[in-house]
Design a protein around this motif. Structure first.
Motif, PDB file in Angstrom:
ATOM      1  N   SER A 136      58.822  58.878  80.312  1.00 16.78           N
ATOM      2  CA  SER A 136      59.760  59.847  79.731  1.00 16.78           C
ATOM      3  C   SER A 136      61.150  59.220  79.677  1.00 16.78           C
ATOM      4  O   SER A 136      61.432  58.232  80.375  1.00 16.78           O
ATOM      5  N   ALA A 139      55.618  52.538  65.597  1.00 12.58           N
ATOM      6  CA  ALA A 139      56.158  53.861  65.949  1.00 12.58           C
ATOM      7  C   ALA A 139      56.010  54.783  64.759  1.00 12.58           C
ATOM      8  O   ALA A 139      56.177  54.367  63.607  1.00 12.58           O
ATOM      9  N   ARG A 140      55.657  56.019  65.068  1.00 20.42           N
ATOM     10  CA  ARG A 140      55.408  57.003  63.998  1.00 20.42           C
ATOM     11  C   ARG A 140      56.165  58.283  64.243  1.00 20.42           C
ATOM     12  O   ARG A 140      56.427  58.654  65.381  1.00 20.42           O
ATOM     13  N   TYR A 141      56.518  58.931  63.132  1.00 19.14           N
ATOM     14  CA  TYR A 141      56.959  60.327  63.175  1.00 19.14           C
ATOM     15  C   TYR A 141      55.839  61.086  62.468  1.00 19.14           C
ATOM     16  O   TYR A 141      55.772  61.068  61.229  1.00 19.14           O
ATOM     17  N   THR A 185      65.006  53.988  65.469  1.00 18.60           N
ATOM     18  CA  THR A 185      63.652  54.241  65.968  1.00 18.60           C
ATOM     19  C   THR A 185      63.292  53.230  67.053  1.00 18.60           C
ATOM     20  O   THR A 185      62.684  53.581  68.065  1.00 18.60           O
ATOM     21  N   LYS A 241      65.217  54.234  70.154  1.00 20.07           N
ATOM     22  CA  LYS A 241      64.631  55.458  70.738  1.00 20.07           C
ATOM     23  C   LYS A 241      63.284  55.168  71.398  1.00 20.07           C
ATOM     24  O   LYS A 241      62.945  55.781  72.408  1.00 20.07           O
ATOM     25  N   SER A 242      62.524  54.246  70.833  1.00 22.85           N
ATOM     26  CA  SER A 242      61.234  53.885  71.450  1.00 22.85           C
ATOM     27  C   SER A 242      61.478  53.267  72.827  1.00 22.85           C
ATOM     28  O   SER A 242      60.793  53.603  73.803  1.00 22.85           O
ATOM     29  N   LEU A 270      62.160  58.039  73.974  1.00 17.90           N
ATOM     30  CA  LEU A 270      62.278  59.245  73.144  1.00 17.90           C
ATOM     31  C   LEU A 270      61.170  59.325  72.099  1.00 17.90           C
ATOM     32  O   LEU A 270      61.045  60.329  71.409  1.00 17.90           O
ATOM     33  N   ILE A 271      60.412  58.242  71.951  1.00 17.50           N
ATOM     34  CA  ILE A 271      59.296  58.233  70.996  1.00 17.50           C
ATOM     35  C   ILE A 271      58.082  57.651  71.726  1.00 17.50           C
ATOM     36  O   ILE A 271      58.205  56.635  72.417  1.00 17.50           O
ATOM     37  N   ASP A 272      56.943  58.314  71.587  1.00 18.49           N
ATOM     38  CA  ASP A 272      55.723  57.862  72.272  1.00 18.49           C
ATOM     39  C   ASP A 272      55.250  56.521  71.734  1.00 18.49           C
ATOM     40  O   ASP A 272      55.191  56.330  70.521  1.00 18.49           O
ATOM     41  N   THR A 273      54.938  55.612  72.644  1.00 22.65           N
ATOM     42  CA  THR A 273      54.378  54.330  72.211  1.00 22.65           C
ATOM     43  C   THR A 273      53.259  53.943  73.179  1.00 22.65           C
ATOM     44  O   THR A 273      53.109  54.555  74.231  1.00 22.65           O
ATOM     45  N   GLN A 295      54.858  56.181  59.354  1.00 22.82           N
ATOM     46  CA  GLN A 295      55.041  55.036  60.253  1.00 22.82           C
ATOM     47  C   GLN A 295      56.395  54.390  59.995  1.00 22.82           C
ATOM     48  O   GLN A 295      56.697  53.982  58.871  1.00 22.82           O
TER      49      GLN A 295
END
Ligand code: ATP
Length: 235
Positions: free
Chosen positions: A73, A13-15, A46, A49-50, A54-57, A19
């Motif tokens: 989503s 997971a990245r912001y 994180t 949230k993944s 809430l975080i693209d994976t 990473q």
């Protein structure tokens, strides 16, 4: 053994360029309580949230009830049966307790949790149903945040640091409620800073360090010292 409820394989997971998670594998079985521990910034939120969309994976990195959900989503993820109690409760302060709770009923699946059941479960907030979010104590706000999540009737409840900033007595009261939630067949993931609390509440435990799973096991097989070492990175 049957398929896990949730299977995470090789999750990154990245912001932006940063990473936060590296090759994380994580599983939860139906009705299980799994604790996620680790130092500040290790990636616990994180990971939750993944899972919560809430975080693209990568779609296939996260599978729930045997289907890929990594690309869904947050709203779709709730409809599939996963609810998040976010760190810091995130209530709508201008809304009443009841209005906040009903936000959780928007993506409602069928199941045992109704508004009245939540009020029976948390009598403290039943008395405050018309009060605004701002007038509640920290513990009451946490009860609203948990009640809101339960109203979607999740098969998996993700709790991010429910103890944060609360008095020990209130923390005990919240943890005493977990078995009731699990008795309905709901699996629970708790992010917990307090290792002793995590070891008492959970069937299994994962420790994250710098975005990687450093340790996994059951409270019966892991020593407190091995968890502390994984937590702080001592070899
Ligand atoms: P804490 O206990 O402090 O909540 P945590 O284990 O939950 O920590 P995360 O919040 O998942 O850790 O953060 C993991 C890493 O990602 C940290 O280095 C953090 O600074 C970084 N991070 C978190 N959110 C963002 C963001 N929105 N943008 C950029 N980096 C972020």
């Amino acid at each position: 053994m049957s398929e896990p409820l949730l299977t995470i394989r090789a999750l990154n997971a990245r912001y932006g360029a940063f990473q936060a998670l590296f090759d994380v594998s994580f599983r939860v079985w139906r009705g299980e309580c799994v604790a996620l521990v680790g130092a500040n910034g290790s990636g616990k939120s994180t990971l939750l949230k993944s899972i919560a969309g809430l975080i693209d994976t990568r779609p296939d990195a996260i599978r729930f009830l045997n289907e890929p959900i990594g690309n869904l989503s947050a709203e779709e993820v709730v409809k599939r049966g996963i609810a998040l109690v976010p760190e810091g409760r995130k209530l709508f302060q201008s809304l009443t307790v009841e209005e906040n709770l009903l936000m959780g009923a928007q993506a409602r699946r069928s199941g045992p949790w109704t508004l009245e059941r939540v009020y029976e479960f948390f009598p403290n907030i039943a008395e405050r149903r018309n009060a605004s979010g701002t007038s509640l104590s920290g513990g009451q706000q946490q009860m609203v945040a948990i009640g809101r999540a339960l109203l979607s009737n999740p098969a998996l409840l993700l709790c991010d640091e429910i103890s944060l900033g609360l008095a020990p007595l209130v923390v005990r009261e919240l943890y005493q409620r977990l078995p009731v939630i699990r008795a309905e067949g709901t699996a629970v993931v708790i992010v917990e800073q307090d290792i002793s609390q995590a070891m008492v509440a959970a069937d299994r435990l994962y420790c994250l360090r710098s975005g990687r799973i450093a340790l996994e096991g059951t409270p019966g097989t892991l020593s407190r010292q091995s968890i502390t070492e994984a937590y702080f990175g001592m070899e």
